[in-house]
Scaffold this active site. Sequence first.
Site, mmCIF file in Angstrom:
data_model
loop_
_atom_site.group_PDB
_atom_site.id
_atom_site.type_symbol
_atom_site.label_atom_id
_atom_site.label_comp_id
_atom_site.label_asym_id
_atom_site.label_seq_id
_atom_site.Cartn_x
_atom_site.Cartn_y
_atom_site.Cartn_z
ATOM 1 N N LYS A 121 73.517 -55.433 -60.393
ATOM 2 C CA LYS A 121 74.350 -56.533 -59.910
ATOM 3 C C LYS A 121 73.503 -57.583 -59.177
ATOM 4 O O LYS A 121 73.600 -58.773 -59.431
ATOM 5 C CB LYS A 121 75.435 -55.997 -58.961
ATOM 6 C CG LYS A 121 76.429 -57.047 -58.558
ATOM 7 C CD LYS A 121 77.091 -56.752 -57.233
ATOM 8 C CE LYS A 121 76.191 -57.119 -56.068
ATOM 9 N NZ LYS A 121 76.808 -56.939 -54.755
ATOM 10 N N ASP A 139 80.666 -57.089 -59.520
ATOM 11 C CA ASP A 139 80.807 -56.474 -58.198
ATOM 12 C C ASP A 139 82.215 -55.871 -58.108
ATOM 13 O O ASP A 139 82.938 -55.834 -59.102
ATOM 14 C CB ASP A 139 80.538 -57.507 -57.082
ATOM 15 C CG ASP A 139 81.665 -58.527 -56.971
ATOM 16 O OD1 ASP A 139 82.567 -58.548 -57.849
ATOM 17 O OD2 ASP A 139 81.663 -59.291 -56.001
#
Length: 214
Positions: A121, A139
Site C-alpha cells: 500500500k 487501504d
Amino acid sequence: MVSKKKALEIIDVMETLFPDAHCELNFKNEFELVLAVLLSAQTTDKSVNKLTQTLFEKYKCPEDYIKVPLSELEQDVKTIGLYRNKAKNIQALSQILLDKYDGVVPSTFEELVKLPGVGRKTANVVLSVGFGVPRIAVDTHVERISKRLDFAKKDDTVLEVENRLMKLIPENRWSKAHHLMIFFGRYHCTAKNPKCETCPLFDACKEGKKLIKK
Ligand code: SF4
C-alpha cells in the site's frame, strides 16, 4: 459484482461529492512522503501531520535520521501508534537510501517494497502521489468501499481488491479513484454509521439497504 460501466458511474458520483479528493498527508518531497505514509499505519493522517510539522523541521534528509540515537528518534515520534517499530524502520530505511540510492527515494514498486516499513500500500501511494505513476493503493477505506459497493467480493484479499479495481477502472483514473474512495470512506461511507439515508449511491448499494434495516 458491478460492471465497468456501473463502476465508473459510481466513481463519477464520488467525484461530484468530493471533487477535491487528494492525499491529506503533508510533505515537501518524496522522502517526506515515504516517511509520512510509513508513519500513518494504523494512525490518522491528522496525527501524522501534527507530528511531521515538527519532525520534518528537525530532520531534513536521511543523514539526519541516522545520526541520532534510536531512543531520540523514538521520543520524537512517540505521539503516534507503533512508534518504536516506526522509528526503527525510519532509521533502517534512511541507511538503505544512503547506501544504495544516494539518499534518493527509488521510483519503482520492486525497489520501494524492499525498504523497511514499506508494504504494497505504501509503495503504491508513493508511486501515485510522489511520482505520478497510476496505481491504486488499497487501504482500509478503499477495501471497505469496494466490498460495500460490489467492486470486490466480501472475502477478497487486499491484493484481489486491488486487481479487481485495476480491471474495473481505466488506468488514467486509478490515482484519482483511489483518493475518491478514501474521501468517500473517510467522510461519507464510514466504517461505523455510514450516511446511507442521504447517500446518492443508495439505490446502487445492497449493503446500504441492509445497514439501514439494522
Ligand atoms: Fe455506503 Fe450506505 Fe452509501 Fe452504501 S448506501 S455506499 S453503505 S453510505
